[in-house]
Design a protein around this motif. Structure first.
Motif, PDB file in Angstrom:
ATOM      1  N   ALA A   1       0.805  -1.217   0.000  1.00 25.38           N
ATOM      2  CA  ALA A   1       0.000   0.000   0.000  1.00 25.38           C
ATOM      3  C   ALA A   1       0.842   1.273   0.000  1.00 25.38           C
ATOM      4  O   ALA A   1       0.361   2.326   0.410  1.00 25.38           O
ATOM      5  N   LEU A   2       2.099   1.153  -0.400  1.00 26.81           N
ATOM      6  CA  LEU A   2       2.903   2.375  -0.473  1.00 26.81           C
ATOM      7  C   LEU A   2       3.906   2.284  -1.607  1.00 26.81           C
ATOM      8  O   LEU A   2       4.332   1.190  -1.992  1.00 26.81           O
ATOM      9  N   GLN A   3       4.249   3.462  -2.121  1.00 25.19           N
ATOM     10  CA  GLN A   3       5.325   3.519  -3.114  1.00 25.19           C
ATOM     11  C   GLN A   3       6.483   4.294  -2.500  1.00 25.19           C
ATOM     12  O   GLN A   3       7.367   3.711  -1.896  1.00 25.19           O
ATOM     13  N   CYS A   4       6.449   5.616  -2.582  1.00 24.24           N
ATOM     14  CA  CYS A   4       7.566   6.347  -1.951  1.00 24.24           C
ATOM     15  C   CYS A   4       7.457   6.332  -0.432  1.00 24.24           C
ATOM     16  O   CYS A   4       8.441   6.514   0.275  1.00 24.24           O
ATOM     17  N   GLY A   5       6.240   6.167   0.095  1.00 26.49           N
ATOM     18  CA  GLY A   5       6.053   6.057   1.540  1.00 26.49           C
ATOM     19  C   GLY A   5       5.909   7.371   2.277  1.00 26.49           C
ATOM     20  O   GLY A   5       5.730   7.383   3.494  1.00 26.49           O
ATOM     21  N   PHE A   6       5.958   8.479   1.553  1.00 26.92           N
ATOM     22  CA  PHE A   6       5.950   9.762   2.249  1.00 26.92           C
ATOM     23  C   PHE A   6       4.612  10.052   2.927  1.00 26.92           C
ATOM     24  O   PHE A   6       4.567  10.649   3.991  1.00 26.92           O
ATOM     25  N   CYS A   7       3.526   9.606   2.305  1.00 25.98           N
ATOM     26  CA  CYS A   7       2.204   9.855   2.890  1.00 25.98           C
ATOM     27  C   CYS A   7       1.854   8.793   3.919  1.00 25.98           C
ATOM     28  O   CYS A   7       0.849   8.917   4.622  1.00 25.98           O
ATOM     29  N   THR A   8       2.644   7.717   3.976  1.00 29.64           N
ATOM     30  CA  THR A   8       2.234   6.512   4.704  1.00 29.64           C
ATOM     31  C   THR A   8       2.030   6.710   6.209  1.00 29.64           C
ATOM     32  O   THR A   8       1.022   6.244   6.745  1.00 29.64           O
TER      33      THR A   8
ATOM     34  N   ILE B   1      -3.350  13.057   1.218  1.00 32.78           N
ATOM     35  CA  ILE B   1      -3.080  13.037  -0.210  1.00 32.78           C
ATOM     36  C   ILE B   1      -1.859  12.167  -0.495  1.00 32.78           C
ATOM     37  O   ILE B   1      -0.848  12.240   0.219  1.00 32.78           O
ATOM     38  N   CYS B   2      -1.982  11.307  -1.508  1.00 30.45           N
ATOM     39  CA  CYS B   2      -0.868  10.441  -1.905  1.00 30.45           C
ATOM     40  C   CYS B   2      -0.446  10.790  -3.316  1.00 30.45           C
ATOM     41  O   CYS B   2      -1.193  10.571  -4.261  1.00 30.45           O
ATOM     42  N   ARG B   3       0.741  11.323  -3.428  1.00 23.97           N
ATOM     43  CA  ARG B   3       1.291  11.730  -4.718  1.00 23.97           C
ATOM     44  C   ARG B   3       1.446  10.522  -5.653  1.00 23.97           C
ATOM     45  O   ARG B   3       1.365  10.627  -6.858  1.00 23.97           O
ATOM     46  N   CYS B   4       1.699   9.360  -5.052  1.00 23.55           N
ATOM     47  CA  CYS B   4       1.960   8.174  -5.857  1.00 23.55           C
ATOM     48  C   CYS B   4       0.666   7.445  -6.247  1.00 23.55           C
ATOM     49  O   CYS B   4       0.718   6.466  -6.990  1.00 23.55           O
ATOM     50  N   GLY B   5      -0.439   7.867  -5.712  1.00 17.47           N
ATOM     51  CA  GLY B   5      -1.714   7.273  -6.107  1.00 17.47           C
ATOM     52  C   GLY B   5      -1.935   5.870  -5.588  1.00 17.47           C
ATOM     53  O   GLY B   5      -2.442   4.991  -6.297  1.00 17.47           O
ATOM     54  N   THR B   6      -1.574   5.617  -4.347  1.00 13.66           N
ATOM     55  CA  THR B   6      -1.701   4.260  -3.805  1.00 13.66           C
ATOM     56  C   THR B   6      -3.083   3.973  -3.211  1.00 13.66           C
ATOM     57  O   THR B   6      -3.272   2.929  -2.595  1.00 13.66           O
ATOM     58  N   TYR B   7      -4.018   4.875  -3.401  1.00 15.87           N
ATOM     59  CA  TYR B   7      -5.303   4.767  -2.684  1.00 15.87           C
ATOM     60  C   TYR B   7      -5.961   3.391  -2.722  1.00 15.87           C
ATOM     61  O   TYR B   7      -6.399   2.892  -1.681  1.00 15.87           O
TER      62      TYR B   7
HETATM   63  S1  FES Z   1       3.237   6.498  -1.424  1.00 13.81           S
HETATM   64 FE1  FES Z   1       4.183   8.235  -2.288  1.00 13.81          FE
HETATM   65  S2  FES Z   1       2.946   9.852  -1.569  1.00 13.81           S
HETATM   66 FE2  FES Z   1       1.815   8.126  -1.014  1.00 13.81          FE
END
Ligand code: FES
Ligand SMILES: Cc1cc2nc3c(=O)[nH]c(=O)nc-3n(C[C@H](O)[C@H](O)[C@H](O)COP(=O)(O)OP(=O)(O)OC[C@H]3O[C@@H](n4cnc5c(N)ncnc54)[C@H](O)[C@@H]3O)c2cc1C
Ligand code: FES
Lengths: 294, 231
Positions: free
Chosen positions: B170-177, B207-213
């Motif tokens: 459920a994460l890509q870059c993880g910044f919103c996690t 908000i998730c920049r990577c669109g992991t919603y």
């Molecule tokens: S995983 Fe990159 S901003 Fe949500």
């Protein structure tokens, strides 16, 4: 953010003294969800930030069928939608409070801050106007009561004088078959500023489905939130049929003075005022018919 | 509706386990080994960058006693309850809770992104309710129980949501996690059996920049199911 002094009075008396002493150099701090942004942007530069959340009168929510509602100006929105009296007797105001920002914002944001910030698009203000809410204000010269429909003067400007504090709202007790509703239009599902917001409150005589009392408040379609007086009056004594609702919607559109901006054109906003007036009236009526408040 | 952690001692337990002052005082994991070894799990746990700081033994001073206080504009010393421990902080009244967490206490799990309440990356719990920590003054958090992602779980003792974020990718870059996880953990406390729509509502402010919603929603559903299974 510039450097600030932080003060946290514990009583109304203390708060009035502090605010009177500081005058224009102070700003009350409620949830801070508008104020912190303004401090960071430098659009407000108070020397003193007076936290009003430790004053009991400002954070309480008290309701009775005899006396109606006293809603503290600094009660966070989360405490409104977690309150079963609020959900039951004032569902429209409750849904307006539940629309502000995200749940994170609602944990902090308050109805008093929403009004005192003076935005024409403030979501809870049309709902308060619909309910005929009165604002209790206290200041260096004593106390006064101001109807919410006359509280805002211009974008960002209210009747509050330097040193004055909004203490609480007083909302009349619900009638037997009365209720309210609030709807707003935004281009996304959540987290946006109202393009149009409409609040409506109705009291019905269910024996013949006639309107005993009606009030409609409009948001984001003028320099201040608007009480649609003619539209409201037009419904009183009428059966709430399609023609009566259509007529009220037309009169609501007539008092709207929207502008064109990036959120919508004036023409589109007028159209949406009609749509939302019809829908909020229908929703408030449905709730009022089902309600059996006493 | 409950807005308190289900286990009232949960925070204390985590704090005790992860009180760096209890052993060598150094960070338990280096950022590098953490990233290399544990990958996503490490990022989810949100423990990167935790710095040692001793927890005070003294009970917090009741911040509300006495007459109106004035603090500032210079630094003031005050106590905050964070992840079950009392922490003494010296900061100017203008400093936000997020600023104190990240810059004074080394709790960098909550992220600074928009600094205006609009993205949710800085979400923490205040008495169990989700708040954006960039939108409140630290001094205004006195007298409340604050929980950050560091207090929610730990690599060897992950919160059900943290496990589910790994399992569901459920994460890509993880910044919103961390913010997503805190918003969702508050929502699951209040409603252990949420619908997908209720989950979406709970993270409307994140908000998730990577669109992991879609995966985030799956993870939340899985975590809710796992938690109910255990209960
Ligand atoms: S995983 Fe990159 S901003 Fe949500
Ligand atoms: C991400 C985000 C999303 C938002 N979404 C919405 C939205 O959907 N709808 C909406 O309407 N608003 C929205 N807002 C704006 C804001 O959250 C609301 O206006 C909120 O109700 C303000 O309340 P507060 O308690 O935080 O006010 P504060 O920021 O504490 O105060 C606002 C102003 O009023 C003054 N004030 C506050 N209380 C009093 C008082 N009792 N007496 C005298 N003066 C007082 C303060 O000095 C300040 O100038 C949003 C804000 C953010 C950051
Ligand atoms: S950094 Fe706080 S909400 Fe974006």
């Amino acid at each position: 953010m510039h450097a600030i002094n932080y003060e946290a009075p514990k009583s109304l008396d203390e708060a009035v003294k502090l605010l009177a002493a500081h005058g224009e150099k102070a700003r009350p701090l409620s949830g801070g969800t508008d104020l912190l942004i303004q401090l960071r942007a430098g659009t407000r530069r108070p020397e003193f930030v007076v936290d009003i959340k430790q004053i009991p009168e400002l954070t309480r929510i008290s309701f009775s069928l005899q006396h109606g509602l006293r809603l503290g100006a600094a009660a966070p929105c989360i405490s409104i939608h977690e309150n079963s009296d609020m959900r039951k007797y004032y569902p429209g105001l409750t849904e307006a409070a539940h629309l502000i920002g995200s749940l994170q914002i609602q944990s902090r944001a308050t109805v008093g801050g929403n009004l005192c910030n003076g935005s024409p698009a403030a979501d809870t203000t049309p709902a308060l106007i619909a309910l005929g809410a009165q604002a209790r204000v206290i200041g260096p010269k004593g106390e006064r009561t101001v109807p919410v429909d006359g509280f805002c003067l211009a974008p960002g400007r209210t009747v509050l004088q330097p040193g004055e504090l909004l203490v609480e709202f007083h909302i009349p007790a619900p009638e037997r078959h009365s209720s309210d509703a609030y709807l707003r239009f935004i281009p996304r599902n959540e987290m946006d500023i109202a393009v149009v917001g409409v609040g409506a409150a109705l009291s019905l005589d269910v024996s013949d489905d006639r309107v005993v009392e009606a009030r409609i408040g409009l948001g984001a379609v003028g320099p201040t939130p608007i009480f649609a007086a003619e539209a409201s009056k037009s419904l009183i004594g009428k059966t709430l049929d399609a023609a009566a609702i259509e007529n009220a919607a037309r009169l609501a559109i007539a008092v709207a003075t929207p502008i064109d901006d990036m959120r919508g054109t004036a023409e589109f906003r007028r159209h949406v005022v009609g749509v939302l007036t019809r829908r909020t009236l229908a929703k408030a009526a449905e709730r009022a018919r089902e309600a059996n408040q006493r | 509706m409950s807005r308190r952690p289900r286990d009232p001692h949960h925070n204390e337990k985590i704090a005790a386990e992860f009180d760096p002052a209890a052993d060598d005082g150094g960070p338990k994991l280096s950022r590098r080994s953490f990233l290399k070894g544990a990958g996503a799990a490490a990022a989810v746990a949100g423990l990167l960058g935790v710095q040692p700081a001793a927890a005070d033994d003294a009970a917090p001073e009741p911040p509300l006693a006495g007459a109106a206080e004035r603090l500032g504009p210079g630094p003031a010393t005050f106590k905050l309850r964070i992840n079950g421990a009392t922490r003494t902080v010296t900061a100017e009244p203008r400093v936000t809770l997020l600023g104190v967490l990240r810059d004074h206490l080394g709790l960098t799990g909550a992220k600074l992104v928009c600094d205006r309440g609009a993205c949710g990356a800085c979400t923490v719990h205040l008495d169990g309710a989700p708040v954006t920590s960039c939108m409140m003054l630290a001094i205004d958090a006195r007298g409340h129980e604050i929980t950050t992602i560091e207090g929610l779980g730990a690599p060897d003792r992950m919160h059900a949501l943290q496990d589910a974020f790994v399992a569901k990718d459920a994460l890509q870059c993880g910044f919103c996690t961390p913010g997503m996880t805190m918003a969702l953990s508050a929502a699951l406390e209040a409603n252990p059996n949420p619908s997908p729509a209720e989950i979406k509502h709970a993270i409307a402010g994140n908000i998730c920049r990577c669109g992991t919603y879609p995966h985030v929603i799956e993870a939340a559903l899985a975590a809710a199911q796992a938690a109910r299974g255990q209960a």
